[in-house]
Design an enzyme around this catalytic site. Structure first.
Site, PDB file in Angstrom:
ATOM      1  N   CYS A 182       0.816  -1.216   0.000  1.00 53.72           N
ATOM      2  CA  CYS A 182       0.000   0.000   0.000  1.00 53.72           C
ATOM      3  C   CYS A 182       0.851   1.267   0.000  1.00 53.72           C
ATOM      4  O   CYS A 182       0.354   2.351  -0.335  1.00 53.72           O
ATOM      5  CB  CYS A 182      -0.927   0.019   1.210  1.00 53.72           C
ATOM      6  SG  CYS A 182      -1.991  -1.426   1.344  1.00 53.72           S
ATOM      7  N   GLY A 184     -12.913  -8.775  -6.248  1.00 51.84           N
ATOM      8  CA  GLY A 184     -13.432  -8.352  -4.955  1.00 51.84           C
ATOM      9  C   GLY A 184     -12.942  -9.207  -3.810  1.00 51.84           C
ATOM     10  O   GLY A 184     -12.091 -10.089  -3.963  1.00 51.84           O
ATOM     11  N   ARG A 191     -23.384  -4.096   7.934  1.00 52.93           N
ATOM     12  CA  ARG A 191     -23.067  -5.523   8.093  1.00 52.93           C
ATOM     13  C   ARG A 191     -21.801  -5.745   8.915  1.00 52.93           C
ATOM     14  O   ARG A 191     -20.761  -5.139   8.649  1.00 52.93           O
ATOM     15  CB  ARG A 191     -22.910  -6.155   6.708  1.00 52.93           C
ATOM     16  CG  ARG A 191     -22.517  -7.622   6.713  1.00 52.93           C
ATOM     17  CD  ARG A 191     -22.772  -8.245   5.361  1.00 52.93           C
ATOM     18  NE  ARG A 191     -22.059  -7.584   4.287  1.00 52.93           N
ATOM     19  CZ  ARG A 191     -20.810  -7.890   3.917  1.00 52.93           C
ATOM     20  NH1 ARG A 191     -20.136  -8.813   4.570  1.00 52.93           N
ATOM     21  NH2 ARG A 191     -20.244  -7.259   2.901  1.00 52.93           N
ATOM     22  N   CYS A 198     -14.722  -0.076   7.007  1.00 48.30           N
ATOM     23  CA  CYS A 198     -13.638  -0.677   6.230  1.00 48.30           C
ATOM     24  C   CYS A 198     -13.578   0.009   4.872  1.00 48.30           C
ATOM     25  O   CYS A 198     -14.609   0.299   4.268  1.00 48.30           O
ATOM     26  CB  CYS A 198     -13.871  -2.171   6.026  1.00 48.30           C
ATOM     27  SG  CYS A 198     -14.197  -3.095   7.555  1.00 48.30           S
ATOM     28  N   CYS A 199     -12.363   0.269   4.370  1.00 47.11           N
ATOM     29  CA  CYS A 199     -12.254   0.919   3.063  1.00 47.11           C
ATOM     30  C   CYS A 199     -12.702  -0.049   1.974  1.00 47.11           C
ATOM     31  O   CYS A 199     -12.545  -1.263   2.105  1.00 47.11           O
ATOM     32  CB  CYS A 199     -10.830   1.397   2.810  1.00 47.11           C
ATOM     33  SG  CYS A 199      -9.622   0.094   2.533  1.00 47.11           S
TER      34      CYS A 199
END
Length: 383
Positions: free
Chosen positions: A81, A116, A192, A203-204
């Protein structure tokens, strides 16, 4: 050679799903946008630094070839990252050494092509298999940090949700952010469950595409805008943590920040705006403390006081951060600095931090067994 290094041009694409665009399209938009913003010709760039994580070998050469740019040195940078921020660090070094006068740094990623889901743990680390067998993923790692933080500070779970509310409100003001819908505290808490205490809106997004680019130069930019300089730049790796380590101690970020502050001759109190690595809500609170914005144990107090909102003492993630703007890995560190350039030049329409003169970008990268993070980068920009 102690040369002043300027950011003469900055550009990025919208972050989100780009089903009808290739990585070449995204790169072209960002790179040509930065070149136009700097008012230079493509031939003025003497070297290119291409940051990416999942694009494969010699990606920079492939992408620039399709832009008609061939011949100059092209450096491909992968540091998880922190890839984009590391590329900026290396480019600045080369400019300071006098190897080049003007270079272009870009980062690009198309995570939607991966299908995903959570980003996988490090697969070439033999110890990671042991972590995976215990159900370890990045959300669970940060969930453990969140649970410990709330326990030690005697705080309710809603504290973490306040980070998401703030950053998604900022993202709603950013036309390039992936998530542009404000959320309430109740909506964040009711979303969720992912890994207690984290919910989906904490969460990103992991399915996101985008690119960002900067023109770095040792020549004074001629435009009438304030000249943005790189005042400090540090990249470090994590220490091996023996025994029962403190999972709330972001030591690598604290260490990297100290190095950047020392270079710049600045401290946390000098900052007007910060873009930090809020991949999960708990991360923002931990990095408040690691960067010196708050004392140990006081990150939540800083958040709840409103000090980190736009208009507060130090605006944190006015772009929306990773939580709202999105996190296309290779592009993230570059995009953080694009936002800071726009803030320092009073070009962040709709989310401007008034009077901003000094900004900090912080990005961590990678998780390997037994180490806080594999990499950390901190940059200080100023006018």
């Amino acid at each position: 050679m102690n040369r002043e290094i300027y950011i003469a041009g900055a550009a990025m694409t919208p972050f989100g799903r780009h089903a009808n665009s290739s990585m070449q399209d995204l790169t072209q938009a960002a790179v040509l946008g930065a070149i136009s913003d700097a008012g230079i010709d493509p031939d003025d760039a003497q070297a290119f630094y291409a940051a990416n994580v999942y694009g494969g070998m010699v990606l920079g050469q492939v992408l620039l070839r399709d832009l008609g740019i061939t011949g100059p040195p092209i450096y491909n940078v992968e540091n998880a990252c922190a890839s984009g921020a590391t590329a900026v660090h290396l480019a600045r070094q080369a400019l300071q050494l006098g190897l080049y006068d003007t270079v272009i740094v870009f980062g690009v990623e198309q995570l939607t092509k991966l299908g995903g889901g959570t980003i996988p743990l490090q697969r070439n680390d033999y110890k990671t298999e042991l972590y995976a067998q215990q159900g370890m993923t990045l959300p669970t790692v940060y969930a453990m940090r969140g649970s410990r933080y709330l326990y030690e500070r005697n705080l309710g779970m809603d504290v973490l949700a306040h980070v998401a509310v703030k950053n998604r409100a900022n993202g709603a003001r950013n036309p390039l952010a992936q998530q542009r819908t404000p959320v309430t505290l109740e909506e964040v808490m009711a979303s969720r469950p992912i890994a207690e205490p984290l919910t989906l809106l904490q969460c990103c997004p992991s399915a996101v595409d985008g690119a960002a680019a900067l023109v770095l130069t040792a020549k004074k930019p001629a435009s009438g805008r304030p000249r943005v300089r790189i005042l400090g730049s540090a990249v470090l790796s994590g220490h091996i943590e023996e025994g029962c380590d403190d999972i709330l101690d972001a030591e690598i970020t604290a260490r990297t920040a100290r190095a950047a502050y020392e270079q710049a001759g600045l401290g946390p109190r000098d900052l007007d705006v910060v873009e930090l690595h809020d991949a999960f809500t708990i991360a923002e609170l931990l990095y408040y403390e690691a960067l010196g914005l708050a004392n140990r144990g006081e990150g939540a107090d800083l958040l709840l006081s409103g000090a980190t909102e736009i208009g507060g003492r130090v605006a944190v993630n006015p772009s929306g951060g990773l939580l709202a703007k999105g996190h296309p890995l290779g592009a993230t560190g570059v995009a953080q600095m694009v936002e800071l350039v726009w803030q320092l030049q009073a070009r962040a329409v709709g989310r401007q931090v008034e009077g901003a003169r000094v900004g900090l970008a912080q990005c961590t990268g990678g998780g390997i067994a037994g180490v806080d993070h594999a990499a950390s980068a901190v940059h200080l920009l100023g006018v």
